[in-house]
Design an enzyme around this catalytic site. Structure first.
Site, PDB file in Angstrom:
ATOM      1  CG  HIS A 294      -8.747   1.981   1.921  1.00 15.11           C
ATOM      2  ND1 HIS A 294      -7.473   1.574   1.629  1.00 15.11           N
ATOM      3  CD2 HIS A 294      -8.680   2.517   3.155  1.00 15.11           C
ATOM      4  CE1 HIS A 294      -6.681   1.836   2.651  1.00 15.11           C
ATOM      5  NE2 HIS A 294      -7.391   2.401   3.598  1.00 15.11           N
TER       6      HIS A 294
ATOM      7  CD1 TRP B  94      -2.571   1.854   0.472  1.00 14.91           C
ATOM      8  CD2 TRP B  94      -1.234   2.499   2.150  1.00 14.91           C
ATOM      9  NE1 TRP B  94      -2.870   3.165   0.779  1.00 14.91           N
ATOM     10  CE2 TRP B  94      -2.062   3.585   1.803  1.00 14.91           C
ATOM     11  CE3 TRP B  94      -0.304   2.664   3.186  1.00 14.91           C
ATOM     12  CZ2 TRP B  94      -1.990   4.823   2.445  1.00 14.91           C
ATOM     13  CZ3 TRP B  94      -0.231   3.892   3.826  1.00 14.91           C
ATOM     14  CH2 TRP B  94      -1.075   4.955   3.456  1.00 14.91           C
TER      15      TRP B  94
ATOM     16  CG  ASP C 184      -7.857   3.139   9.733  1.00 14.44           C
ATOM     17  OD1 ASP C 184      -8.027   2.004   9.273  1.00 14.44           O
ATOM     18  OD2 ASP C 184      -7.368   4.073   9.057  1.00 14.44           O
TER      19      ASP C 184
ATOM     20  CG  ASP D 281      -8.676  -0.692   4.624  1.00 15.22           C
ATOM     21  OD1 ASP D 281      -9.740  -0.256   5.106  1.00 15.22           O
ATOM     22  OD2 ASP D 281      -7.587  -0.636   5.227  1.00 15.22           O
TER      23      ASP D 281
ATOM     24  CG  HIS E 230      -6.046  -4.160   5.532  1.00 14.04           C
ATOM     25  ND1 HIS E 230      -5.162  -3.130   5.313  1.00 14.04           N
ATOM     26  CD2 HIS E 230      -5.294  -5.257   5.808  1.00 14.04           C
ATOM     27  CE1 HIS E 230      -3.928  -3.593   5.429  1.00 14.04           C
ATOM     28  NE2 HIS E 230      -3.977  -4.876   5.719  1.00 14.04           N
TER      29      HIS E 230
ATOM     30  CG  ASP F 256      -5.461  -1.162   8.480  1.00 10.56           C
ATOM     31  OD1 ASP F 256      -4.839  -0.687   9.452  1.00 10.56           O
ATOM     32  OD2 ASP F 256      -5.379  -0.683   7.328  1.00 10.56           O
TER      33      ASP F 256
ATOM     34  CG  ASP G 233      -9.394   5.009   5.688  1.00  8.35           C
ATOM     35  OD1 ASP G 233      -9.825   3.988   6.255  1.00  8.35           O
ATOM     36  OD2 ASP G 233      -8.236   5.117   5.251  1.00  8.35           O
TER      37      ASP G 233
ATOM     38  CD  GLU H 215      -4.584  -1.413   2.303  1.00  2.00           C
ATOM     39  OE1 GLU H 215      -3.424  -1.679   2.676  1.00  2.00           O
ATOM     40  OE2 GLU H 215      -5.466  -0.995   3.077  1.00  2.00           O
TER      41      GLU H 215
ATOM     42  CE  LYS I 158      -6.221   6.106   2.563  1.00  2.00           C
ATOM     43  NZ  LYS I 158      -5.318   6.212   3.688  1.00  2.00           N
TER      44      LYS I 158
HETATM   45  C1  RNT Z   1      -3.825   2.978   4.903  1.00  2.00           C
HETATM   46  C2  RNT Z   1      -3.953   1.523   4.689  1.00  2.00           C
HETATM   47  C3  RNT Z   1      -2.846   0.685   5.241  1.00  2.00           C
HETATM   48  C4  RNT Z   1      -2.405   1.109   6.616  1.00  2.00           C
HETATM   49  C5  RNT Z   1      -1.494   0.144   7.315  1.00  2.00           C
HETATM   50  C6  RNT Z   1      -0.823   0.745   8.488  1.00  2.00           C
HETATM   51  O1  RNT Z   1      -4.944   3.661   4.561  1.00  2.00           O
HETATM   52  O2  RNT Z   1      -5.176   1.071   5.186  1.00  2.00           O
HETATM   53  O3  RNT Z   1      -3.220  -0.641   5.208  1.00  2.00           O
HETATM   54  O4  RNT Z   1      -3.508   1.337   7.452  1.00  2.00           O
HETATM   55  O5  RNT Z   1      -0.633  -0.399   6.415  1.00  2.00           O
HETATM   56 ZN    ZN Z   2      -5.505  -1.050   5.177  1.00  2.26          ZN
END
Ligand code: RNT
Ligand code: ZN
Length: 411
Positions: free
Chosen positions: A255, A178, A289, A252, A279, A319, A287, A219, A221
């Site tokens: 994302h 990523w 988290d 993810d 993720h 994640d 996003d 990955e 985004k």
């Molecule tokens: C970032 C991605 C990625 C990170 C990690 C720390 O938007 O989601 O996966 O969160 O690699």
């Molecule tokens: Zn991620």
């Protein structure tokens, strides 16, 4: 266990065999991300960049490998099952002054030993952020060839490290690429950065490794903080790149645009790909988290993974990074919730429900789905925790509080 036989009967009335569900869940591995333990800081930098961010300053953050390992152990003791640990390159353990392009498997030997002792697998991520050469959020797509080459080298050595993990631990290591690359404002050239990103990835993935040890994924985004207008590695970019190059796509859950749901994407991905990586995160308005809750979308993901018979085909990783609450509690809540969602999916009468859908009986489908929601799921979950030798109900929380008083508060 009180009520377990009754719970089994209630599920059986819907055609669900609880014992089979418990047996199917036990071998499933979830990859626990090391970065929840220290707010994604790692051991080779003291700031977090890349358009991602933690908020909060709850006391007790792990500041060195010993503390992080101790916290991970604490969390694992409260999570049912045997899992994988997900590392970032920035978590290398060494006294050498080694930059990211020169990392080698030996800089991670302490983690390999840690995983072996605990019967765990390892997953890996090259770290394309929190580094002076990534200060402007341009790595593999950077117009400057020198910078690009540095990050290409990092991508290459990371695959070598991941393959080493896979070999040492006897199971494939997922290596996830990523990059934060993008622009804050409307770009003049969208194609150029994507072309450079593509060429850099071609260089990184040129070497072939044994699939038994290394599983490559990419990955995508949609945006990051300070990178709001354009992301080079968008979903379309990576889905096409992965398809053309025989790589895995990683979705993810944070994302995509807020009303897009990853639970709806899983079946399409699995129809065209042998494997998929996830993720699992919880975006709140963006996003963000947040720690994953046992909410509608997580349950829907659990259901999809079971219905698509994909528990062996999907790499499930978490994640999220919340610095506003006890970080061990964050891991435990998230990992236990992921397991709960899978159990929830395994406890659905999927064949019967599918039949109702195919026969157009949407009235009975709705009625049944609603009744299932209040079956004694908690009793079955408690039984799973008991079988796996971890605390039932909220008992795990007392252990976290004790650890906080004895260990975290003294840091
Ligand atoms: C970032 C991605 C990625 C990170 C990690 C720390 O938007 O989601 O996966 O969160 O690699
Ligand atoms: Zn991620």
């Amino acid at each position: 266990m009180i009520g377990f036989d009754e719970a089994k009967e209630k599920y059986a009335a819907f055609g669900v065999d609880v014992e089979t569900a418990l047996k199917k869940l036990a071998p499933v591995k979830v990859s626990m991300h090391c970065w929840q333990g220290d707010d994604v800081l790692g051991f080779d930098s003291d700031t977090l960049t890349g358009g991602i961010s933690t908020t909060g300053n709850y006391p007790g953050r792990a500041k060195n490998p010993e503390e992080l390992m101790s916290d991970i152990d604490m969390a694992l003791s409260l999570i049912p099952g045997t899992h994988k640990l997900n590392l970032h390159a920035s978590y290398r353990i060494t006294n050498e002054k080694v930059d990211r392009d020169k990392l080698e498997p030996r800089h991670f030997q302490a983690w390999v030993d840690f995983a072996k002792e605990r019967n765990m697998g390892l997953d890996f991520n090259p770290t394309f952020f929190s580094h002076p050469k990534a200060a402007d959020n341009l790595t593999l797509s950077n117009p400057d060839k020198c910078i690009r080459d540095f990050w290409i080298e990092h991508g290459k050595v990371s695959r070598k490290i991941a393959a080493y993990f896979g070999k040492e631990l006897g199971m494939p290591c997922l290596n996830n690429v990523w990059v934060p690359d993008g622009y804050k404002d409307v770009p003049a050239d969208r194609l150029g950065p994507r072309k450079r990103l593509k060429e850099s990835l071609d260089a990184i993935f040129a070497e072939k490794y044994d699939e038994k040890y290394l599983a490559d994924c990419v990955e995508s985004k949609v945006f990051g903080i300070g990178v709001e207008s354009y992301t080079a590695g968008s979903h379309e970019f990576y889905m096409n790149y992965a398809a053309k190059n025989g790589l895995m796509t990683l979705l993810d859950t944070g994302h995509f645009h807020p009303t897009e749901l990853v639970s709806d994407k899983i079946s399409s991905m699995l129809l065209f790909n042998e494997r998929l990586a996830l993720h699992v995160s919880r975006p709140v308005r963006w996003d963000s988290d947040h720690v994953i809750l046992f909410d509608d979308e997580l349950r829907e993901i659990g259901k999809e993974l079971v219905r698509c018979d994909a528990l062996n085909r999907v790499f499930i990783g978490l994640d999220f990074f919340d610095a506003s609450i006890n970080r061990i509690s964050a891991w435990v809540v998230g990992m236990r919730n992921m397991e709960k969602a899978l159990l929830y999916g395994l406890l659905m009468p999927n064949r019967e429900l599918q039949k109702m859908q195919d026969e157009g009986d949407f009235t009975e489908l709705m009625a049944t789905m609603e009744e299932i929601k209040t079956l004694p799921f908690g009793t079955v979950w408690d039984m799973y925790c008991a079988q796996q030798g971890v605390p039932q109900g909220k008992n795990w929380f007392n252990e976290v509080k004790k650890y906080e008083a004895d260990v975290l508060s003294k840091r």
